[in-house]
Design a protein around this motif. Structure first.
Motif, PDB file in Angstrom:
ATOM      1  N   ARG A   8      33.109  41.241  39.945  1.00 18.38           N
ATOM      2  CA  ARG A   8      34.400  41.058  40.614  1.00 18.38           C
ATOM      3  C   ARG A   8      34.207  40.626  42.063  1.00 18.38           C
ATOM      4  NH1 ARG A   8      35.568  40.834  36.045  1.00 18.38           N
ATOM      5  NH2 ARG A   8      36.816  42.303  34.885  1.00 18.38           N
ATOM      6  N   TYR A   9      33.192  41.182  42.729  1.00 17.66           N
ATOM      7  CA  TYR A   9      32.918  40.783  44.111  1.00 17.66           C
ATOM      8  C   TYR A   9      32.504  39.316  44.167  1.00 17.66           C
ATOM      9  CZ  TYR A   9      31.024  40.425  48.763  1.00 17.66           C
ATOM     10  OH  TYR A   9      30.786  40.008  50.041  1.00 17.66           O
ATOM     11  N   GLU A  10      31.690  38.883  43.235  1.00 15.62           N
ATOM     12  CA  GLU A  10      31.257  37.479  43.198  1.00 15.62           C
ATOM     13  C   GLU A  10      32.448  36.547  42.990  1.00 15.62           C
ATOM     14  OE1 GLU A  10      28.362  35.791  43.885  1.00 15.62           O
ATOM     15  OE2 GLU A  10      27.884  37.759  44.690  1.00 15.62           O
ATOM     16  N   GLU A  11      33.401  36.955  42.164  1.00 16.14           N
ATOM     17  CA  GLU A  11      34.594  36.138  41.947  1.00 16.14           C
ATOM     18  C   GLU A  11      35.379  35.968  43.245  1.00 16.14           C
ATOM     19  OE1 GLU A  11      36.773  37.970  38.760  1.00 16.14           O
ATOM     20  OE2 GLU A  11      35.149  37.617  37.327  1.00 16.14           O
ATOM     21  N   VAL A  12      35.510  37.039  44.011  1.00 18.94           N
ATOM     22  CA  VAL A  12      36.212  36.962  45.299  1.00 18.94           C
ATOM     23  C   VAL A  12      35.385  36.146  46.287  1.00 18.94           C
ATOM     24  CG1 VAL A  12      36.988  38.316  47.307  1.00 18.94           C
ATOM     25  CG2 VAL A  12      37.561  39.068  44.984  1.00 18.94           C
ATOM     26  N   ARG A  13      34.100  36.389  46.328  1.00 16.68           N
ATOM     27  CA  ARG A  13      33.227  35.702  47.286  1.00 16.68           C
ATOM     28  C   ARG A  13      33.241  34.186  47.084  1.00 16.68           C
ATOM     29  NH1 ARG A  13      28.310  33.790  48.098  1.00 16.68           N
ATOM     30  NH2 ARG A  13      27.664  34.009  45.946  1.00 16.68           N
ATOM     31  N   LYS A  14      33.356  33.751  45.844  1.00 18.26           N
ATOM     32  CA  LYS A  14      33.330  32.320  45.538  1.00 18.26           C
ATOM     33  C   LYS A  14      34.670  31.632  45.770  1.00 18.26           C
ATOM     34  CE  LYS A  14      29.541  32.569  42.269  1.00 18.26           C
ATOM     35  NZ  LYS A  14      29.144  32.445  40.859  1.00 18.26           N
ATOM     36  N   ASP A  15      35.717  32.389  46.034  1.00 15.99           N
ATOM     37  CA  ASP A  15      37.054  31.841  46.292  1.00 15.99           C
ATOM     38  C   ASP A  15      37.328  31.990  47.793  1.00 15.99           C
ATOM     39  OD1 ASP A  15      39.825  31.580  46.727  1.00 15.99           O
ATOM     40  OD2 ASP A  15      40.296  32.347  44.746  1.00 15.99           O
ATOM     41  N   PRO A  16      37.222  30.896  48.561  1.00 14.19           N
ATOM     42  CA  PRO A  16      37.343  31.003  50.030  1.00 14.19           C
ATOM     43  C   PRO A  16      38.623  31.697  50.505  1.00 14.19           C
ATOM     44  CG  PRO A  16      36.568  28.826  49.428  1.00 14.19           C
ATOM     45  CD  PRO A  16      36.944  29.518  48.142  1.00 14.19           C
ATOM     46  N   ALA A  17      39.748  31.406  49.885  1.00 15.22           N
ATOM     47  CA  ALA A  17      41.000  32.029  50.318  1.00 15.22           C
ATOM     48  C   ALA A  17      40.986  33.531  50.026  1.00 15.22           C
ATOM     49  CB  ALA A  17      42.190  31.363  49.629  1.00 15.22           C
ATOM     50  N   PRO A  44      45.166  38.323  42.278  1.00 19.40           N
ATOM     51  CA  PRO A  44      44.582  39.009  41.108  1.00 19.40           C
ATOM     52  C   PRO A  44      43.078  39.265  41.244  1.00 19.40           C
ATOM     53  CG  PRO A  44      45.811  37.042  40.441  1.00 19.40           C
ATOM     54  CD  PRO A  44      45.810  37.072  41.928  1.00 19.40           C
ATOM     55  N   LYS A  45      42.350  38.370  41.879  1.00 16.48           N
ATOM     56  CA  LYS A  45      40.903  38.579  42.027  1.00 16.48           C
ATOM     57  C   LYS A  45      40.610  39.789  42.907  1.00 16.48           C
ATOM     58  CE  LYS A  45      39.598  33.769  41.318  1.00 16.48           C
ATOM     59  NZ  LYS A  45      39.068  32.550  41.921  1.00 16.48           N
ATOM     60  N   VAL A  82      42.726  42.296  43.491  1.00 18.77           N
ATOM     61  CA  VAL A  82      43.207  43.485  42.779  1.00 18.77           C
ATOM     62  C   VAL A  82      42.151  43.954  41.778  1.00 18.77           C
ATOM     63  CG1 VAL A  82      44.936  44.328  41.133  1.00 18.77           C
ATOM     64  CG2 VAL A  82      45.650  42.988  43.122  1.00 18.77           C
ATOM     65  N   GLN A  83      41.550  43.021  41.051  1.00 18.30           N
ATOM     66  CA  GLN A  83      40.498  43.395  40.097  1.00 18.30           C
ATOM     67  C   GLN A  83      39.281  43.969  40.819  1.00 18.30           C
ATOM     68  OE1 GLN A  83      39.900  39.772  37.871  1.00 18.30           O
ATOM     69  NE2 GLN A  83      41.508  40.279  36.410  1.00 18.30           N
ATOM     70  N   LEU A  84      38.948  43.404  41.974  1.00 20.24           N
ATOM     71  CA  LEU A  84      37.828  43.940  42.761  1.00 20.24           C
ATOM     72  C   LEU A  84      38.137  45.359  43.221  1.00 20.24           C
ATOM     73  CD1 LEU A  84      35.159  43.834  44.311  1.00 20.24           C
ATOM     74  CD2 LEU A  84      36.352  42.565  46.113  1.00 20.24           C
ATOM     75  N   MET A  85      39.342  45.566  43.710  1.00 14.63           N
ATOM     76  CA  MET A  85      39.711  46.903  44.180  1.00 14.63           C
ATOM     77  C   MET A  85      39.744  47.912  43.034  1.00 14.63           C
ATOM     78  SD  MET A  85      42.494  45.701  47.041  1.00 14.63           S
ATOM     79  CE  MET A  85      43.015  47.312  47.537  1.00 14.63           C
ATOM     80  N   ASP A  86      40.174  47.476  41.852  1.00 17.30           N
ATOM     81  CA  ASP A  86      40.130  48.354  40.678  1.00 17.30           C
ATOM     82  C   ASP A  86      38.684  48.729  40.342  1.00 17.30           C
ATOM     83  OD1 ASP A  86      42.891  48.313  40.447  1.00 17.30           O
ATOM     84  OD2 ASP A  86      42.909  46.836  38.820  1.00 17.30           O
ATOM     85  N   ALA A  87      37.788  47.740  40.416  1.00 15.14           N
ATOM     86  CA  ALA A  87      36.369  47.995  40.133  1.00 15.14           C
ATOM     87  C   ALA A  87      35.776  48.932  41.187  1.00 15.14           C
ATOM     88  CB  ALA A  87      35.592  46.677  40.077  1.00 15.14           C
ATOM     89  N   GLU A  88      36.179  48.770  42.455  1.00 12.95           N
ATOM     90  CA  GLU A  88      35.725  49.680  43.512  1.00 12.95           C
ATOM     91  C   GLU A  88      36.173  51.101  43.212  1.00 12.95           C
ATOM     92  OE1 GLU A  88      37.374  48.148  47.146  1.00 12.95           O
ATOM     93  OE2 GLU A  88      35.586  46.962  47.590  1.00 12.95           O
ATOM     94  N   GLN A  89      37.402  51.241  42.752  1.00 14.87           N
ATOM     95  CA  GLN A  89      37.929  52.566  42.435  1.00 14.87           C
ATOM     96  C   GLN A  89      37.144  53.204  41.293  1.00 14.87           C
ATOM     97  OE1 GLN A  89      42.087  52.674  41.378  1.00 14.87           O
ATOM     98  NE2 GLN A  89      42.176  54.890  41.571  1.00 14.87           N
ATOM     99  N   GLN A  90      36.814  52.437  40.264  1.00 13.35           N
ATOM    100  CA  GLN A  90      36.033  52.972  39.152  1.00 13.35           C
ATOM    101  C   GLN A  90      34.635  53.403  39.616  1.00 13.35           C
ATOM    102  OE1 GLN A  90      37.300  53.772  36.125  1.00 13.35           O
ATOM    103  NE2 GLN A  90      39.178  53.169  37.166  1.00 13.35           N
ATOM    104  N   GLU A 103      30.012  50.319  35.592  1.00 11.83           N
ATOM    105  CA  GLU A 103      30.853  50.321  36.792  1.00 11.83           C
ATOM    106  C   GLU A 103      30.299  49.383  37.862  1.00 11.83           C
ATOM    107  OE1 GLU A 103      31.431  54.262  34.722  1.00 11.83           O
ATOM    108  OE2 GLU A 103      29.692  53.070  35.295  1.00 11.83           O
ATOM    109  N   TYR A 104      28.987  49.462  38.072  1.00 12.71           N
ATOM    110  CA  TYR A 104      28.367  48.624  39.110  1.00 12.71           C
ATOM    111  C   TYR A 104      28.345  47.154  38.713  1.00 12.71           C
ATOM    112  CZ  TYR A 104      25.192  46.792  42.587  1.00 12.71           C
ATOM    113  OH  TYR A 104      24.639  46.039  43.609  1.00 12.71           O
ATOM    114  N   THR A 105      27.985  46.870  37.468  1.00 12.79           N
ATOM    115  CA  THR A 105      27.914  45.465  37.059  1.00 12.79           C
ATOM    116  C   THR A 105      29.305  44.831  37.078  1.00 12.79           C
ATOM    117  OG1 THR A 105      27.940  46.094  34.712  1.00 12.79           O
ATOM    118  CG2 THR A 105      25.787  45.707  35.724  1.00 12.79           C
ATOM    119  N   THR A 106      30.339  45.591  36.736  1.00 13.58           N
ATOM    120  CA  THR A 106      31.702  45.079  36.837  1.00 13.58           C
ATOM    121  C   THR A 106      32.074  44.839  38.290  1.00 13.58           C
ATOM    122  OG1 THR A 106      32.372  46.211  34.812  1.00 13.58           O
ATOM    123  CG2 THR A 106      34.130  45.565  36.330  1.00 13.58           C
TER     124      THR A 106
END
Length: 117
Positions: free
Chosen positions: A28-37, A81-82, A84-92, A21-24
């Protein structure tokens, strides 16, 4: 072997950091962090959430404008989508922590459950 409850807590911290759960969540957070928008949008969403929570906790009224702003940003966030995936990972991660909390609180639940019988 751990000798007191704090040692066990630190072991649990390590286990959480190594959990799927944490590694996911971290990935996912890194994917969002690396995308400025995506990062800007996610930060905006989090700031609005924190503002509303702060108002709620301090007993301030949440205006219709506050609600509308939160809904507007949430609608935009749901299209990324990035995020949404982060929020799904937060929920897990939240589900896992809630389950751990139930386990940790079980002795007190049993103790007070016996007292009310």
């Amino acid at each position: 072997m751990a000798s007191n409850i704090y040692d066990y807590a630190y072991e649990l911290e390590k286990a959480l950091k190594n959990s799927q759960e944490y590694t996911t969540l971290q990935a996912r957070y890194e994917e969002v962090r690396k995308d400025p928008a995506a990062k800007q949008l996610f930060d905006q969403f989090r700031n609005i959430q924190m503002k509303l929570q702060e108002k709620q906790m301090t007993g301030q009224n949440i205006s219709q404008n506050d609600v509308q702003e939160a809904q507007n940003v949430a609608a935009i966030v749901q299209q990324n989508p990035k995020i949404v995936q982060l929020m799904d990972a937060e929920q897990q991660m939240s589900i896992a922590i809630n389950e751990l909390n139930k386990i940790i609180m079980k002795p007190l639940d049993e103790l007070y459950g016996r007292m009310s019988q």
